[in-house]
Every structure is written in C-alpha cells, then in structure tokens.
Enzyme design. Structure first.
Site, PDB file in Angstrom:
ATOM      1  N   ARG A 137     -19.568  28.785  16.159  1.00 12.67           N
ATOM      2  CA  ARG A 137     -19.752  29.464  14.880  1.00 12.67           C
ATOM      3  C   ARG A 137     -21.233  29.527  14.501  1.00 12.67           C
ATOM      4  NH1 ARG A 137     -15.158  26.112  14.046  1.00 12.67           N
ATOM      5  NH2 ARG A 137     -16.470  24.526  13.058  1.00 12.67           N
ATOM      6  N   ARG A 138     -22.080  29.344  15.513  1.00 12.80           N
ATOM      7  CA  ARG A 138     -23.524  29.316  15.279  1.00 12.80           C
ATOM      8  C   ARG A 138     -24.256  30.419  16.048  1.00 12.80           C
ATOM      9  NH1 ARG A 138     -24.279  22.764  16.229  1.00 12.80           N
ATOM     10  NH2 ARG A 138     -22.968  22.085  14.470  1.00 12.80           N
ATOM     11  N   CYS A 157     -35.278  45.040   6.991  1.00 14.27           N
ATOM     12  CA  CYS A 157     -34.166  45.476   6.135  1.00 14.27           C
ATOM     13  C   CYS A 157     -32.854  44.924   6.693  1.00 14.27           C
ATOM     14  CB  CYS A 157     -34.126  46.985   6.045  1.00 14.27           C
ATOM     15  SG  CYS A 157     -35.580  47.712   5.263  1.00 14.27           S
ATOM     16  N   GLN A 185     -30.930  49.067   1.662  1.00 12.35           N
ATOM     17  CA  GLN A 185     -30.698  50.236   2.500  1.00 12.35           C
ATOM     18  C   GLN A 185     -30.798  51.541   1.732  1.00 12.35           C
ATOM     19  OE1 GLN A 185     -26.848  51.447   4.567  1.00 12.35           O
ATOM     20  NE2 GLN A 185     -28.171  50.874   6.286  1.00 12.35           N
ATOM     21  N   ASN A 194     -27.958  52.799  11.043  1.00 12.35           N
ATOM     22  CA  ASN A 194     -27.826  51.364  11.282  1.00 12.35           C
ATOM     23  C   ASN A 194     -26.428  50.977  11.752  1.00 12.35           C
ATOM     24  OD1 ASN A 194     -30.003  50.700   8.506  1.00 12.35           O
ATOM     25  ND2 ASN A 194     -30.518  50.497  10.662  1.00 12.35           N
ATOM     26  N   HIS A 224     -28.706  51.775  -2.003  1.00 15.97           N
ATOM     27  CA  HIS A 224     -29.260  52.681  -3.004  1.00 15.97           C
ATOM     28  C   HIS A 224     -29.421  54.108  -2.513  1.00 15.97           C
ATOM     29  CE1 HIS A 224     -32.661  50.595  -0.942  1.00 15.97           C
ATOM     30  NE2 HIS A 224     -33.113  51.826  -0.819  1.00 15.97           N
ATOM     31  N   TYR A 226     -31.930  57.251  -3.430  1.00  9.06           N
ATOM     32  CA  TYR A 226     -33.157  57.599  -4.142  1.00  9.06           C
ATOM     33  C   TYR A 226     -32.944  58.801  -5.050  1.00  9.06           C
ATOM     34  CZ  TYR A 226     -36.161  54.308  -1.674  1.00  9.06           C
ATOM     35  OH  TYR A 226     -36.752  53.165  -1.214  1.00  9.06           O
TER      36      TYR A 226
END
Length: 282
Positions: A137-138, A157, A185, A194, A224, A226
């Site tokens: 889990r790492r 980002c 984003q 992405n 967001h 713009y």
C-alpha cells in the site's frame, strides 16, 4: 456514448452552475495582455474511469493522444525537464533559454533515493514494487518536493500518483489501479489531456508487469474554468457525443523503457471539431 464525455459535461456544468468565482480577488495567473485571469472553481472534484471498459478520451473534441503520450514518456520514461526532449511546444512558456523548466516533473523522477533494496528513482521503485510487492500500500510517487519548489519554473499540477493492485473475481491476472492527485486544473485546456496521459501510464505499467489496467481515480483540489474560457466550454458541452475510441499499446513491448510514441494505436476516434486558439493563463 463515451463515458469520459458524460463525466466531462457533468463536471463542467457543475462548475459553471455551482462554482465560486475569484473575480476581483488577488490571483497569480495573467492573460497575455496582462489582465488578471479569474476563474469559476469547484473544490474537491473526483472522477472515476474504468480502463477495462473503455479508454477515457473525449469525443466532444479531439484529444491529441500521440502528443499526450509523448509528454507522459518525457516525464516518466525520459525523466527529462528539458523541452528539447519533447515533441510539442506545450512547455515553451515555462522554459528558460536552455530549454529547462527547472527542478520540476521529469527532474524529480530521475532523482535516486536510498531504499533497503538499494538506490532507485521513483519510477523504478514503482516498477520494482509492482513486480515484487504488488499488494503493498506504499506504491506511490510525489513531484511536489518543497525543498526544490523555488527552482521549479512551474509548481507541479499533477503531483502524485498512488498505485493499488487488486485481484478481481474470475481473473487470473492482477488488476492495476491508480489515484492521480492534482492540486489545480485548467479544465478546458488540460482535463482530458491529463486523464488520457495517466490512463496510458497505467496501461503501460500494467502491461510490463503482467497485469490488466483497472480504475483511474482522478482527484482535483481546484478544478476551474477561466473567465475567458466560459463561452468555449458552454459550446463544447452542448456538442454531440460519440462512442469512445479503441486505444491499445503494442503488446510486444515488455520493458517500460522501450515504449515509444509509435507503440500507441488509436482506432475509430470520431470527434467534434477542435477548439483553436484557446488562451492560456500563465
């Protein structure tokens, strides 16, 4: 119809209808003419894609899958921070006179760290664990290294990926899943770019580790739109939606470091027209 289209339309509609505006507030990004770039934003957007069912490419407009693939290879495989190693110009605004974007993205991927098993960078550590400790889990990476932020031309980002392996009922192969964490984003310019990039990353890692791709969970802290993008988004999400394309990788590649852009194959990708000249806030 494409599941990615439905997610995108619902996300954009939610941001536009229920988001909060930064207009009049102190913001960092500027438009090319020097004006402040304000946004309508939603906090904590979470989208889930099942890569075993279809590839999450938008059909509302075409996502440049070859270019997206090239950039993810630039960061994760070439581990480069120089735009001269990249086939597109998307990073030009953040590069210095030598082509460097500073200690960001690929730079962080090539830094070696000491583990019990020896010195490895983050990518090789992921590959090692997927092959030797798949139920760990790492298994995760992190690009947001505070000690180096002052030497990054843009703070990351998409900054962290956590990989998680499951064994699905009736399946012989293990399933590779991933969580992509993003602090911020630009939804119009970068969302599906992405998503497709990290879907391809999961597909590559799954293939070279003898697994099948599963779910991609995309977590965005600040999603967001713009202010100057709002009319474009409104028009985009009103378009006709089409079935998802068929996307596959050359099955003969068994080493992550041998993938090239030519190993990406895309079929039946029917889309609406491209949106040209999207203004980018810097």
């Amino acid at each position: 119809m494409s599941y990615a289209d439905r997610i995108f339309v619902d996300m954009c509609r939610d941001i536009l209808d229920n988001g909060t505006s930064t207009e009049g507030e102190k913001v960092r990004p500027k438009w090319e003419d020097g004006a402040s770039a304000y946004t309508i934003k939603r906090f904590g957007v979470v989208n889930r894609y099942n890569l075993s069912e279809e590839f999450p490419a938008l059909t509302l407009r075409r996502t440049a899958l070859k270019s997206a693939f090239d950039e993810i290879l630039w960061i994760w495989q070439k581990k480069s921070n120089n735009i001269r190693d990249l086939g597109s110009h998307i990073w030009d605004a953040w590069a210095d006179e030598n082509g460097s974007i500073g200690k960001a993205y690929g730079y962080q991927m090539q830094v070696k760290h000491q583990y019990k098993e020896g010195m490895m960078d983050q990518v090789d550590r992921v590959l090692y664990d997927l092959k030797n400790n798949p139920y760990s889990r790492r298994i995760m990476t992190n690009l947001y290294v505070h000690q180096d932020l002052h030497e990054m031309n843009l703070y990351p980002c998409a900054y962290s990926v956590t990989f998680n392996v499951t064994k699905e009922k009736g399946e012989e192969r293990l399933t590779l899943n991933a969580v992509l964490n993003q602090r911020s984003q630009d939804v119009l310019a970068a969302n599906n770019w992405n998503v497709c990039q990290y879907a391809l990353l999961v597909m590559m890692f799954a293939q070279v580790c003898g697994m099948k791709p599963g779910q991609l969970l995309h977590v965005i802290a600040d999603a967001h739109i713009y202010d100057r993008h709002v009319p474009m988004v409104e028009e985009l999400i009103s378009r006709e939606q089409h079935p998802a394309p068929k996307v596959w990788l050359n099955p003969e590649v068994g080493d992550f470091y041998e993938f090239t852009v030519d190993d990406l194959h895309v079929e039946d990708y029917v889309t609406g027209p491209q949106i040209k000249n999207i203004p980018i806030a810097v």
